[in-house]
Each structure stands twice: as structure tokens, then as C-alpha cells.
Enzyme design. Sequence first.
Site, short mmCIF file in Angstrom:
data_model
loop_
_atom_site.label_atom_id
_atom_site.label_comp_id
_atom_site.label_asym_id
_atom_site.label_seq_id
_atom_site.Cartn_x
_atom_site.Cartn_y
_atom_site.Cartn_z
N SER A 191 62.55 -22.00 -93.38
CA SER A 191 62.90 -23.42 -93.32
C SER A 191 63.86 -23.81 -94.44
O SER A 191 63.59 -23.52 -95.62
CB SER A 191 61.62 -24.24 -93.42
OG SER A 191 61.92 -25.57 -93.80
N TYR A 207 67.44 -21.26 -99.04
CA TYR A 207 67.14 -20.41 -97.88
C TYR A 207 68.36 -19.59 -97.45
O TYR A 207 68.26 -18.37 -97.24
CB TYR A 207 66.66 -21.30 -96.71
CG TYR A 207 66.45 -20.55 -95.43
CD1 TYR A 207 65.34 -19.72 -95.26
CD2 TYR A 207 67.37 -20.64 -94.39
CE1 TYR A 207 65.16 -19.02 -94.08
CE2 TYR A 207 67.19 -19.94 -93.21
CZ TYR A 207 66.09 -19.14 -93.06
OH TYR A 207 65.92 -18.44 -91.90
N ASP A 228 50.36 -10.43 -97.03
CA ASP A 228 51.62 -10.99 -97.50
C ASP A 228 52.54 -9.83 -97.91
O ASP A 228 52.21 -9.04 -98.79
CB ASP A 228 51.27 -11.88 -98.71
CG ASP A 228 52.48 -12.48 -99.36
OD1 ASP A 228 53.61 -12.22 -98.90
OD2 ASP A 228 52.28 -13.22 -100.35
N LYS A 231 68.67 -15.46 -97.56
CA LYS A 231 68.97 -14.61 -96.40
C LYS A 231 70.22 -13.76 -96.68
O LYS A 231 70.31 -12.61 -96.23
CB LYS A 231 69.18 -15.48 -95.16
CG LYS A 231 67.87 -16.01 -94.59
CD LYS A 231 67.04 -14.86 -94.01
CE LYS A 231 65.73 -15.27 -93.45
NZ LYS A 231 64.94 -14.14 -92.92
C1 UD1 Z 1 67.22 -23.10 -88.27
C2 UD1 Z 1 65.97 -22.30 -88.54
C3 UD1 Z 1 66.23 -21.28 -89.61
C4 UD1 Z 1 67.37 -20.41 -89.14
C5 UD1 Z 1 68.59 -21.28 -88.91
C6 UD1 Z 1 69.72 -20.47 -88.34
C7 UD1 Z 1 63.86 -23.41 -88.05
C8 UD1 Z 1 62.75 -24.28 -88.55
N1 UD1 Z 1 64.86 -23.18 -88.91
O1 UD1 Z 1 67.58 -23.91 -89.40
O2 UD1 Z 1 65.10 -20.47 -89.81
O3 UD1 Z 1 67.67 -19.43 -90.10
O4 UD1 Z 1 68.27 -22.26 -87.93
O5 UD1 Z 1 70.80 -21.29 -88.13
O6 UD1 Z 1 63.82 -22.91 -86.93
N2 UD1 Z 1 66.25 -32.18 -87.43
C9 UD1 Z 1 66.07 -33.52 -87.06
N3 UD1 Z 1 64.79 -33.97 -86.87
C10 UD1 Z 1 63.69 -33.16 -87.02
C11 UD1 Z 1 63.89 -31.80 -87.41
C12 UD1 Z 1 65.19 -31.35 -87.59
O7 UD1 Z 1 67.04 -34.28 -86.92
O8 UD1 Z 1 62.55 -33.65 -86.82
C13 UD1 Z 1 67.63 -31.70 -87.61
C14 UD1 Z 1 67.90 -30.99 -88.92
O9 UD1 Z 1 68.24 -31.90 -89.95
C15 UD1 Z 1 69.07 -30.09 -88.52
C16 UD1 Z 1 68.77 -29.72 -87.06
O10 UD1 Z 1 67.86 -30.72 -86.60
O11 UD1 Z 1 70.28 -30.78 -88.59
C17 UD1 Z 1 68.12 -28.36 -86.91
O12 UD1 Z 1 67.05 -28.30 -87.81
P1 UD1 Z 1 65.98 -27.10 -87.83
O13 UD1 Z 1 65.40 -26.91 -86.47
O14 UD1 Z 1 65.05 -27.35 -88.96
O15 UD1 Z 1 66.91 -25.82 -88.04
P2 UD1 Z 1 68.04 -25.41 -89.12
O16 UD1 Z 1 67.89 -26.17 -90.39
O17 UD1 Z 1 69.34 -25.48 -88.41
#
Ligand code: UD1
Length: 286
Positions: free
Chosen positions: A52, A115, A27, A119
Site C-alpha cells: 500500500s 513503497y 513473517d 519495490k
Molecule cells: C496499487 C497497489 C499497489 C501496486 C500499485 C501498482 C493496492 C492497494 N495498491 O497502488 O500494491 O504496487 O497499484 O501500480 O492494490 N483511491 C480512491 N479512493 C479509495 C481508495 C483509493 O480515490 O477509497 C484512489 C487512490 O488515491 C489512487 C487510486 O484510487 O489514486 C488507486 O489506489 P489504490 O487502489 O490504493 O492503488 P495504487 O495506489 O495505485
Amino acid sequence: MRIADDFSSGLRENVPAHPNVDLIEGDLANAEVAKRAVAGCAFVIHLAAIPSVPRSVQDPIGSHRANVDGTLNLLIAARDAGVKRMIFAGSSAVYGDAPVLPKREDMRPHPLSPYGLQKLIGEQYGQLFTKLYGFETVTTRFFNVFGPRQQPGSPYSGVISLFIEALAAGRGPIVHGDGKQTRDFTFVGDVVTGVLRCCEAPNVAGEVINVAAGGRISLNDLIRTLQRVLKTDAAPTYGPAREGDIKDSQADIQKARKLLDFAPVTSFEDGLAQTVAWFQSQTLRK
Ligand code: UD1
């Protein structure tokens, strides 16, 4: 080459068994691990994080420890070890909901989640180390990286991996919100190119640079494309939006073009096809 990972989200099987790859399991929020990780290295590419948004909303302290303490430890260790340059994986989450699109690096940051704030602290620490100690750092602000090997293992996983997993099994994906939110989905191969250019480019010490595709795709469009590719009409379920979620995200990549001669080469459709193909090859292996 040395890789340090605590395997809290990545998988050991993704680390190649090669005589030139030295693996440290630990870690980086532990200063001793950070020291061992960077000893003798010319460059440090710092991707370690709890990446996340919702996890940081649930557990701000745990995520701060990984994302801020880990980064500070690594900066100190790398500076003291005489590393030439450290590249820090920043995030578009620092922009928050600034209404202007695309997001440019000189816009005022406005994080909406622990988060995003963590960053931002990381990149500011990097810039401070460049100014104060002359230690070269560059922050790459990533925008929704996706591609083969991204794991759909938890509800905190990247949305593309979760949607592929659901639709490949004939299940409708779960959408947080109305699905009209947009993201600048960036293929992992392009991100790797951007990061490697940051190691070698002149005149980038202390800079913060968007590394992204520069496009914008809604979750509803993503689902339609995946339904077509995976030949399913499984319908999504819509639920409440996530706390701390950004509505729209798209990068201005002029600065990366200018300073890194960077241009993304993989289209969203090609990247998605490669990711689906990888996912299907894994399912066949099981
Ligand atoms: C992501 C990254 C983060 C990065 C950022 C840069 C991941 C897990 N997170 O955040 O590390 O710094 O982009 O912009 O890769 N969603 C759904 N259903 C699901 C999962 C997600 O609707 O089952 C939606 C979320 O609410 C969000 C979008 O999809 O609106 C993207 O979510 P997610 O992939 O978690 O990424 P970010 O939160 O954008």
C-alpha cells in the site's frame, strides 16, 4: 507446493486445503521463516509485501521491513537452497510521475512514495543477485491488480474492492482527488499467466518486465461503470488527493509480449463483472 503467509492482509480461507499444499504461517522478514519457506523448491514466486502506497507514507519503517528486508531474506534463502529462479512482484509505483505514457521498463524510475522506492530496491537486489551470484531472478512490474477475493477490509485496500463494497451497499465511494487519475487495471488471471511464463521463459534472468493489461481507466469512469452494473446512482464524495499518489499509470507491454509471449485475455469489463459477481456471492453467504 508451499505457501508462506503471515495473513496480515490475506485470508487463510483462500489457501486450499489440499494434501499437496504445505502452509507456513510466518513473517518472511524473519530469516528462519524465509529459509523454511524455500527449502526444496524449484521456483519461488515472491508476492509477500505490505502493498500500500499510503501505508508506506504513514509507516515507512514497517513497510520497509516487509518489502525490503523480506525480499533480501528470501533472495539469500532461495540462492542458498539452490532454487532455479525467483520471480519478484515489482510495481508500477517505481515509475512515479514520469510524464510519458505508456511506461516502458527502460524509463528512469522516479518513485514518489516509500513503497515505490522499496519495490525499486527489491528489483535492483534481484538484478544484483543475478549478476553477482548467478542466481536467476525476474521482476514483474504489476499495475493495479484486481479480481475476485481482493478484500475491501481496510482504507488501504485496492480501490476497485472499496468502490464495489460502497456502491453495492448503496453508498457513494470516497475519491481521493478529482477522480481523473487513471490506472492500468489488470485482471488477476492475466497476472497469474504472466508470472507463470516468467518461471519458464528462456533468456529472462535479471529482466524487469511490465505485466499489465496495457490500458488506462479513470476513477470517474470506473465509478460510472460500477454504478451501471450495480444499478445505483449513489454519488461519490471527492476529498484531497493522497500523498505520494501517482496521477496516471499505463504500461507498455511490448517487452512482455516479446519475452513471455504474453497477451492479456480478460477485458476490463469482463474482469469487473467477475469481481462484482464474486463480491455479491460473498454478500449472499453472510
Ligand atoms: C496499487 C497497489 C499497489 C501496486 C500499485 C501498482 C493496492 C492497494 N495498491 O497502488 O500494491 O504496487 O497499484 O501500480 O492494490 N483511491 C480512491 N479512493 C479509495 C481508495 C483509493 O480515490 O477509497 C484512489 C487512490 O488515491 C489512487 C487510486 O484510487 O489514486 C488507486 O489506489 P489504490 O487502489 O490504493 O492503488 P495504487 O495506489 O495505485
